[in-house]
Design a protein around this motif. Sequence first.
Motif, PDB file in Angstrom:
ATOM      1  N   SER A 119      82.103  91.964  59.428  1.00  8.60           N
ATOM      2  CA  SER A 119      80.770  91.940  60.016  1.00  8.60           C
ATOM      3  C   SER A 119      79.734  91.912  58.908  1.00  8.60           C
ATOM      4  O   SER A 119      79.979  92.398  57.801  1.00  8.60           O
ATOM      5  N   ASP A 137      79.263  89.315  63.873  1.00  8.70           N
ATOM      6  CA  ASP A 137      80.632  89.830  63.910  1.00  8.70           C
ATOM      7  C   ASP A 137      81.612  88.713  64.195  1.00  8.70           C
ATOM      8  O   ASP A 137      81.313  87.767  64.930  1.00  8.70           O
ATOM      9  N   THR A 147      84.176  88.180  66.317  1.00  8.06           N
ATOM     10  CA  THR A 147      84.698  88.904  67.482  1.00  8.06           C
ATOM     11  C   THR A 147      84.985  87.973  68.657  1.00  8.06           C
ATOM     12  O   THR A 147      84.407  86.891  68.761  1.00  8.06           O
ATOM     13  N   THR A 180      82.877  97.804  61.325  1.00  6.18           N
ATOM     14  CA  THR A 180      81.503  97.471  61.710  1.00  6.18           C
ATOM     15  C   THR A 180      80.638  98.725  61.712  1.00  6.18           C
ATOM     16  O   THR A 180      79.503  98.723  61.226  1.00  6.18           O
TER      17      THR A 180
END
Lengths: 329, 764, 202
Positions: free
Chosen positions: B221, B234, B236, B278
């Motif tokens: 991140s 991020d 993700t 993160t």
Amino acid sequence: MKPFVYHQPKSIEEASVLSAKNWEEAVLFAGGTDVLGLLKDGIEEPKEVINLKGLEGLDQIDFTKGKELRIGALVKIAQIAEHPAIKQSFPALAQAAAQTASPQLRNMGTIGGNICQRPRCWYFRGDFHCLRKGGDECFAVEGENKYHCVIGGGPCYIVHPSDLTVVLQALGAKVTIVWKGGQKTVPTSQFFVLPEEDLYRENILKPGEIVTHIHIPVPDSKMKSGYLKFKERDVWDFAVVSVAASVRIANGRIESGRIVFGGVAPKPWEEETLNRELKGLPLKDADLQKLKALALKEAEPLEQNAYKIPLARNLMLSLLKELMPIIPN
Amino acid sequence: MAENKIIKSKFFFEEEEIEQLAEVSERKYRPWPNNDKLKVVGKGITRLDGYDKVSGSATYAFDVILPRMTFAKTLRCPHPHARIKSIDTSKAEKIKGVLGIITYLNAPKIKWYGNSFLFDPHLRYEGDEVACVAAVSEAIAEQALKAIKVEYELLPFVVDARKALKKDAPKLHKEGNVVRGKPSKYNRGDLQNGLKEADVVIEQTFNTQVEIHNPTEPHGSVVNWNGDHLTIWDSTQGVFRVRSQVAAALGLPESNVRVIKKYMGGGFGSKLEAGKYTVMAALLAKTIGRPVRIALDRREMNLAVGNRPDSFQTLKGAVTKDGRLTALYLKSIGSAGAYPAGTGCAWPLRSMYDCPNVSVEEYGVYINAGRARAFRAPGHVQGFFALEQLIDMLAEKVNMDPLEFRLQNYAHEEPNWHIPYTSKLLKQAYLVGAKSIGWEQRNKVAGSQSGPIKTGIGMSSQIWWGGGGPPAYANLKLNRDGSVQIIAGSQDLGTGTYTILAQVASEVLDIPVEKIEVILGDTDTAPYCGSSGGSTTAASVTPAVRDAAEQMMDKLYSAAMAQFDLPKNKIKYAKGKFSTVEPKPRVLTIGQLARKMGERVLETVGRREANPKGYAINSFGAQFAEVAVDTNTGKIKVQKIVAAYDIGRVLNRLTIDNQIHGGIIQGLGFALFEDRILDRNTGKMLNANFHDYKVPTIKDTPEIEIHIVSETDNRLSNTGVKGVGEPAMIPTPAAVANAVYNAIGKRITSLPLTPDKILMALQS
Amino acid sequence: MPNKKKPSSLSRRQFIKGVSTGVAGTIATTKLARALPIEKLEKAAPPEGHLPLELKVNGKPYQLYVEPQTTLVEVLRNELQLTGTKVSCNHGECGACTVLLDGKAVYSCHILALDAQGKSVTTIEGLLNGEELHPIQKAFIKKDGYQCGFCTPGQIMSTQALLLKNPNPTKEEILDGLSGNLCRCGAYPKIIESVEEAAKVK
């Protein structure tokens, strides 16, 4: 990577002087594909790195017909794999080079670095203070030893990772070593050492000594050579087991020959008894089967690597069959 | 006109059935015809994000550069089980360029993994977080890690799930080593009766290894604070999930946290949750007042961000001599790793075949190793490896063709709940696949070829959920120039989400795909969509996009009616233009029409409709493998895979083929190479790198043939799409294992199918 | 070897001389974190432990000071902000960082920046002509030769290296040429098609 002092010497003499400390102090650096891995993982943390790339005259391949092939230590693996004369007269060497690592690494790695590379044992490369790193335990003995040696080991059970060395030895190659004020040329069979001879190094080099050239005698027309490498995955992998052979064939028999195994021992593994058996062997399947029973007879596998023995024997047979017209039974 | 409504929505996401309230669209649209009658949907449109990806300009979290950005690295526990006795960061703090260090001593006590903390002095695996350092460069941060002195109290450890179940095994958690304290059980019918009824009962154990996700982009991140507002770039699979988790961890209102993901370099399940990294980066960034980038290295990737748990499965299968399954039993043990995680693998056995008596007992077990996470078809890849080999063994015992055996035990209704499927074309998939591989050419007697190269053919079925469901929303904006934006809180993992959403809107609006921009992965701008997992993205989000686009068409029609002053039936629409001949020929492009509107942007909000009640929704498929085994070396070469699938409607032929290829190749990695090796004596991972943890290379690519036997599943949704990402991987290892048996006559019951195992089996 | 005439370990004097005769004009236009204008280079001593590095990247000459342990990819990504080149394993074991060094594919994560002294580096950004994609890049779009895209720059650079050497590769040669680049998404079949397409177009 831990910071280091960087040298780029212009002469071998200078390089020799710079590196003539101990191994912890200074490390030689050619293509860097192996050394960088060691430095990044903190396996070696030298104060100084001596980059050999500035040395003149070590990046040449010289082929003297009927005499020898001389390869400078800084010649890239890719150059060997692609060199027309090597492909023509030393196919085993070209094959071994072409099967080394990956295309990018072959563009970066040198033959000198390849034969001097450190073992790939995952304990040695990992966060383990093992015997070879000065610890007091070989973790492989009781640990995960699928890729370790089946012969020549003890007290450390590495295998030598190089493809090229296996072929070089089968071809009767010699290595020139230079240091400030001297030089010598030794056959590869005397270049590599077992752990029982030196637990911490894989070859005879002393600090300050530098491999400059590899010499390979040019075979006559009756000589045939080949290399088979077995790897689980086709790219990057070092040999699980490999075998190189050079045989001289005349009158339906093997006149003489050498068989060298890789991936089974801490150095390229050659067995006198096996080479002797080759002499005068008829090219018949039944006779080859005898060889199979003889190869690696003294092997003592660890818990997880017994498969290497049949694998090595089968590979040897496949290679010999590739090299010679075998008469079925 | 039908409106929106809040309902109870229930569907499978990965292995979990989730139930939640969701606002759904009640608007019903005419089902689309088959793809050959559609203009854009189903075609092999090249990706909207192609330029970014091939030019190097695609910005991954890994690539974000901010002014004054700093770099964080994590110190991880080198031992499988330890407690921190003391920790001294003073030397590290003095290194020039080191800006901040957090450990359990100075970080807030943030709950993690239920019963642990962001920094927990009790360290339960090699890789557990000890400290995090921010510095002006990554190199300096790494130097600082080495300068932190930690004194560990070493604790006894266990890294084998079977050993962890023993009474005297070291305990990882207070409640003991069984996750949730007890096995999970399932029963239907009566197992004992089923076993009694049978003519043949086979019991067999199968083991599968731990597989590491190892996406190419490292987890990571970039975080930046503006006062009490936090922005996170991020890598993700779920921006909203990361937002909730990070906001909760830091005690921030969710409205103050923005999570952005435009591109991400692969996840396969490992990026479905927020990472500790993160939160650590956010804490450091707050302390030092500068943005922080944290990116894991490959070793950390292997140790600390998830894996497919191993499985030790004991199966029993019972069958009558005419090939009717009477009972199936499974006891499984799986390693959750150091913290709670799902490890089950029973769904294949519960749901693939029509079997009246089923009994399952599953143990999730804590061991001192990295925690498991969902990994592409969690449970199913492992479960099918065992089940589909057992099925072949049973078929052989009763002298039946394995395919015929599967057809004989075909589930015509969902076996767990006895409800119909929205669609099931597995039989067609079987038949098409069998024909394509040349099923009749397989060895009638396994291992009967003379060698040294022996070939064989094998197959495996698969079932997955993949129907998705609400909530999923999409905003559609029509600008004054006729250009369109679709904004959704979903994310493209490399599956082609950007492109398929544009295709759906293009189909409805009858404008070229090039006029449509798709914006995903930004919690501040997009309406909610779920995480991209469970093969649900296309199935959940495309209907919402269709809903938004259809509403936009309604709006545009209304505008055209007002502008032309005509009823709807006097106006025609095609290719972005409204036209009429009454009273005289007139044409208005949607751009011109939009300009007539007072607002500069027309907007609609699309919603996923509810799933149909009383139906099971599943993707089906089968794979057939042709292998050649070198009996000299034990090496398996997978020559060909035929994949035949019922996945509803194909949205994009290019990307679906690509995704199926990818699933198969990942399946081959699991079948042949991949294996997390833990040293049994030290509990440390030996192959936490891309050299020794072997993932497939381009040279391992077999010939792949793909058949999609379905046209659409109109009962499911307005786009008729079911998911394919996970189904593509599920049957590969089992199909290969069955093919290997067919080739050599030896059944290898543990993965991966490495040459040493084959060679030793052949020697025996 | 191209760097033969030019000793790689230049003295500061030689280095500056080389700069002032050759490429002074370009240096001002490059946006480097640590690349100093030429006047300053002459006066300023290099930061402690740093050595001068002179190389060409995508046709543009650069001069900077690096620590010897700096890898080429660190220079490309951190100093030149050429983030198209990715790092995935940082050990020469995956190919995401592939760039061309004097026309040959190498792993930029696994080579010292100083080993690029005097050499020419091509990154994914260097294939473009302005905003115009290279035919190989177009072929990867056309044939969908990627999924997540993270390994794609490396795949494309390996394709470029292959086609420079061998404009009409066979399927086997394509597999060999691209074998040093992992794709965890498993887009290999489409990558193969992309390379075939690129070879056809070129």
